[in-house]
Motif scaffolding. Sequence first.
Motif, short mmCIF file in Angstrom:
data_model
loop_
_atom_site.label_atom_id
_atom_site.label_comp_id
_atom_site.label_asym_id
_atom_site.label_seq_id
_atom_site.Cartn_x
_atom_site.Cartn_y
_atom_site.Cartn_z
N THR A 69 56.69 74.72 56.79
CA THR A 69 55.65 73.71 56.98
C THR A 69 55.05 73.28 55.66
O THR A 69 54.80 72.09 55.42
N GLN A 70 54.81 74.23 54.77
CA GLN A 70 54.25 73.90 53.46
C GLN A 70 55.22 73.04 52.65
O GLN A 70 54.80 72.12 51.92
N LEU A 76 58.97 65.52 53.65
CA LEU A 76 60.26 65.43 54.33
C LEU A 76 60.42 66.55 55.35
O LEU A 76 60.11 67.72 55.07
N ARG A 77 60.93 66.20 56.51
CA ARG A 77 61.29 67.19 57.51
C ARG A 77 62.62 67.84 57.16
O ARG A 77 62.85 69.02 57.42
N VAL A 78 63.52 67.03 56.56
CA VAL A 78 64.83 67.52 56.12
C VAL A 78 64.95 67.22 54.63
O VAL A 78 65.20 66.08 54.23
N SER A 79 64.72 68.23 53.80
CA SER A 79 64.77 68.03 52.36
C SER A 79 66.00 68.66 51.72
O SER A 79 66.28 68.44 50.54
N SER A 80 66.74 69.44 52.49
CA SER A 80 67.97 70.05 51.96
C SER A 80 68.92 70.31 53.12
O SER A 80 68.54 70.21 54.30
N ALA A 81 70.14 70.65 52.77
CA ALA A 81 71.15 70.91 53.80
C ALA A 81 70.79 72.13 54.65
O ALA A 81 71.23 72.26 55.79
N LYS A 82 69.95 73.02 54.12
CA LYS A 82 69.55 74.21 54.87
C LYS A 82 68.66 73.84 56.06
O LYS A 82 68.63 74.55 57.06
N ASP A 83 67.93 72.73 55.92
CA ASP A 83 67.01 72.34 57.01
C ASP A 83 67.77 71.78 58.21
O ASP A 83 67.46 72.11 59.36
N ASP A 84 68.74 70.91 57.94
CA ASP A 84 69.56 70.32 59.02
C ASP A 84 70.77 69.70 58.34
O ASP A 84 70.70 68.58 57.81
N ALA A 85 71.86 70.41 58.33
CA ALA A 85 73.04 70.01 57.54
C ALA A 85 73.56 68.64 57.95
O ALA A 85 73.87 67.79 57.10
N ALA A 86 73.66 68.37 59.25
CA ALA A 86 74.22 67.10 59.72
C ALA A 86 73.32 65.93 59.33
O ALA A 86 73.78 64.92 58.81
N ALA A 143 58.85 63.75 57.48
CA ALA A 143 58.03 64.63 58.33
C ALA A 143 56.89 63.84 58.95
O ALA A 143 56.36 62.90 58.35
N ASP A 144 56.53 64.21 60.17
CA ASP A 144 55.34 63.67 60.82
C ASP A 144 54.16 64.50 60.30
O ASP A 144 53.90 65.61 60.77
N LEU A 145 53.44 63.96 59.32
CA LEU A 145 52.43 64.75 58.63
C LEU A 145 51.24 65.09 59.54
O LEU A 145 50.58 66.11 59.33
N ALA A 146 50.97 64.25 60.53
CA ALA A 146 49.90 64.58 61.47
C ALA A 146 50.28 65.83 62.27
O ALA A 146 49.48 66.77 62.43
N GLU A 147 51.50 65.84 62.75
CA GLU A 147 51.99 67.00 63.51
C GLU A 147 52.10 68.22 62.61
O GLU A 147 51.75 69.35 63.00
N THR A 148 52.58 68.01 61.38
CA THR A 148 52.74 69.12 60.45
C THR A 148 51.41 69.73 60.08
O THR A 148 51.28 70.95 59.93
N SER A 149 50.39 68.90 59.91
CA SER A 149 49.06 69.40 59.59
C SER A 149 48.51 70.28 60.70
O SER A 149 47.95 71.36 60.45
N ALA A 150 48.69 69.81 61.95
CA ALA A 150 48.24 70.61 63.09
C ALA A 150 49.01 71.92 63.17
O ALA A 150 48.45 72.99 63.46
N ASN A 151 50.31 71.86 62.89
CA ASN A 151 51.14 73.05 62.92
C ASN A 151 50.73 74.05 61.85
O ASN A 151 50.76 75.27 62.06
N LEU A 152 50.32 73.51 60.69
CA LEU A 152 49.86 74.38 59.60
C LEU A 152 48.64 75.19 60.02
O LEU A 152 48.56 76.40 59.77
N GLN A 153 47.70 74.53 60.68
CA GLN A 153 46.49 75.23 61.14
C GLN A 153 46.86 76.35 62.11
O GLN A 153 46.35 77.48 62.03
N SER A 154 47.78 76.05 63.04
CA SER A 154 48.20 77.05 64.01
C SER A 154 48.88 78.24 63.34
O SER A 154 48.61 79.41 63.68
#
Length: 275
Positions: free
Chosen positions: A28-29, A36-46, A237-248
């Motif tokens: 998340t950080q 980016l939600r996918v910044s490398s091949a490790k996140d989502d290769a396809a 990345a959806d930063l609004a969703e990511t921000s909420a996820n960070l708090q959780s």
Amino acid sequence: MAFSVNTNAGAFAALQNLNQTQSELRTTQTQINTGLRVSSAKDDAATFAIAQTLRGEVSGLQAVSSSLDRAQSTLDVAIAAGEAVSDLLIELKEKAVAAKDSGLDTSSRNSLNDDFQQLRDQITSIVQNAEFNGTNVVENGGDAVVAITNDTGSNTITIAAQDLSLGGANVTIGSAQSIGTQDAASVAVANIESSIQNVNTALSALGSGSSRIELQQTFVNQLSDAIEVGIGNLVDADLAETSANLQSLQVRQQLGLQALSIANQAPSTVLGLFR
């Protein structure tokens, strides 16, 4: 459940959950840092592979845009030169028509002829200097304008050169043309009239080519923007969703630390059995 100081299953479970939370928190950080939600091949290769392919297309379109800009600038210079030549031909016609007057005295005719020659030679000066980035479209044997139109460079637009030099295909008056006599003036008028028509046709061709380049440039810009948006839809990345996820996740991390602390204290309860 047996009490044991050698094996603490509760601590192991708490540690596994805490490690999982830490891993998700790092992900998340990273999304927050990069956007980016996918910044490398490790996140989502396809998805990463698709995005890289599209980024390559955008990079190619940037080269296309540069090629089209260069072609447009080259044509702008050629059109400016053609318009200047056309204006000079109109002035030359005025001088030549005036020189056809049988009532002119020698002094006036010579004066007109001097002006004619100066204007005539100015055409050569304009044509020779109508160059951009080493390309001259309007000189004798001039270069055609070629621009790439796709990201692989396999398709091109070609705008033919237009010879506007003296004695060339379009400007039929020669470098020695004069209006020193009434007969010479009559010949000059005929040559100038055909030259004006030819230059206008050449200008039309250059103008049409310029419009085509502009249309292609507009399309390339729109295509590039559309691909950029498509890449964003894939990897941003959806930063609004990511921000909420960070708090959780931060709350889960704190709770995990508490659970691990409680689990680590469990073996010490065994000491109560020996009191």
